[in-house]
Design an enzyme around this catalytic site. Structure first.
Site, PDB file in Angstrom:
ATOM      1  N   GLN A 292      32.201 -51.834  -2.307  1.00 18.94           N
ATOM      2  CA  GLN A 292      31.460 -51.643  -3.550  1.00 18.94           C
ATOM      3  C   GLN A 292      32.292 -50.902  -4.600  1.00 18.94           C
ATOM      4  O   GLN A 292      31.756 -50.187  -5.450  1.00 18.94           O
ATOM      5  CB  GLN A 292      30.156 -50.898  -3.286  1.00 18.94           C
ATOM      6  CG  GLN A 292      29.100 -51.738  -2.608  1.00 18.94           C
ATOM      7  CD  GLN A 292      28.698 -52.962  -3.434  1.00 18.94           C
ATOM      8  OE1 GLN A 292      28.607 -52.894  -4.644  1.00 18.94           O
ATOM      9  NE2 GLN A 292      28.461 -54.076  -2.756  1.00 18.94           N
ATOM     10  N   SER A 293      33.595 -51.108  -4.586  1.00 21.65           N
ATOM     11  CA  SER A 293      34.500 -50.416  -5.499  1.00 21.65           C
ATOM     12  C   SER A 293      34.257 -50.805  -6.955  1.00 21.65           C
ATOM     13  O   SER A 293      34.356 -51.982  -7.326  1.00 21.65           O
ATOM     14  CB  SER A 293      35.943 -50.740  -5.114  1.00 21.65           C
ATOM     15  OG  SER A 293      36.840 -50.338  -6.130  1.00 21.65           O
ATOM     16  N   ASN A 294      33.983 -49.810  -7.796  1.00 20.97           N
ATOM     17  CA  ASN A 294      33.902 -50.037  -9.239  1.00 20.97           C
ATOM     18  C   ASN A 294      35.275 -50.388  -9.800  1.00 20.97           C
ATOM     19  O   ASN A 294      35.391 -51.205 -10.720  1.00 20.97           O
ATOM     20  CB  ASN A 294      33.357 -48.797  -9.943  1.00 20.97           C
ATOM     21  CG  ASN A 294      31.953 -48.456  -9.517  1.00 20.97           C
ATOM     22  OD1 ASN A 294      31.057 -49.288  -9.565  1.00 20.97           O
ATOM     23  ND2 ASN A 294      31.752 -47.218  -9.083  1.00 20.97           N
TER      24      ASN A 294
END
Length: 294
Positions: free
Chosen positions: A71-73
């Site tokens: 879920q890396s921005n």
């Protein structure tokens, strides 16, 4: 000096938050809305990517590669920046592929990024191998490098221009890979910036200090470590409460990993602070949809 590419809309808004200020016992509270900077759903990584992508283009790269959690921005915004600039993008994400793609992961695919899952291998090892095989320009974890720190020097200068008596304000920010805090410290000074550790790196003090070698004594950095909980990928009870309080007092949505933890520290009063605060909203809203337990 690297010439940055233009990827966002600047300056980002500075909004007063009087109802939340009253709840916190603050004379003044503002949100610096770096979630509203235009590209790929917004977020603090855009300021850094303006410099790292500028470097990639300067050396003639046609492909960029980077790593992160599922879920890396940073991964999402790297994919969006690459699409904007006509570059190919490879994302090395930690662990095995999930059963369903949602949140940031869904947006990675929409932006055209190729996703490589690291499985049981360290993502950095996979990035090195894939980067060499593809002759790709490697953007470091979180987009943080000595060059990209300049992105948050720029933000600090914006704050000076937007605030009256800016020297009397403290800035609270989530602390992940360290570049956001380091840039703010470089421009505003260590006494005016408070970083809330989210558990993204093993030693946040050494990480930030390493980006500011010769500029700041490590002992002068203000880092709050009370909100890591069971780890970076978990949703803490305090962060969930912070999400609710902020949404119900100001209509502003935070994310469960970064801004949720930073606001939880502010709500808990877990660090000394004055009565005039700027809260850096670093984005991350798509991450809400990758955490069904919220």
């Amino acid at each position: 000096m690297i010439t940055p590419v233009s990827l966002g809309t600047w300056p980002t808004p500075l909004e007063a938050a009087p109802r939340l200020a009253a709840r916190l016992g603050l004379a003044e509270l503002w949100f610096k809305r770096d979630d509203l900077n235009g590209l790929g759903g917004g977020g603090n990584k855009i300021r850094k990517l303006q410099y790292t992508c500028g470097q990639a283009i300067a050396v003639g790269a046609t492909t960029v590669i980077t790593s992160g959690a599922p879920q890396s921005n940073h991964a999402r915004l790297t994919a969006a920046a690459a699409a904007r600039l006509g570059l190919s993008c490879v994302l090395v994400l930690a662990g095995p592929p999930p059963e369903r793609r949602r949140g940031n992961l869904l947006l990675d695919g929409l932006a055209g990024a190729e996703i490589v899952w690291s499985g049981e291998r360290p993502p950095a090892e996979v990035v090195k191998a894939e980067g060499e095989r593809r002759s790709a320009y490697v953007i470091p974890f979180g987009g943080t490098s000595p060059t990209s720190v300049q992105g948050y020097v720029d933000c600090g200068r914006e704050l000076r221009a937007q605030l009256e008596d800016a020297d009397g304000v403290e800035v609270v920010t989530a602390l992940g890979s360290g570049g956001t805090m380091a840039g703010l410290v470089r421009e505003l000074g260590p006494q005016r910036v408070i970083g809330v550790d989210v558990g993204a790196v093993p030693d946040p003090l050494a990480t930030v200090a390493g980006l500011l070698v010769g500029e700041v004594e490590p002992g002068a950095l203000r880092i709050d470590g009370t909100q890591v909980g069971a780890g970076y990928r978990t949703l803490t009870d305090a962060a969930r409460t912070a999400l609710e309080v902020t949404a119900r007092t100001e209509g502003v949505f935070l994310d469960p990993t970064y801004t949720g933890r930073a606001m939880a520290a502010l709500l808990a009063g877990s660090f000394p602070r004055g009565d005039r605060v700027v809260f850096l909203h670093s984005g991350g809203l798509p991450g809400l949809f990758g955490h069904p337990e919220v």
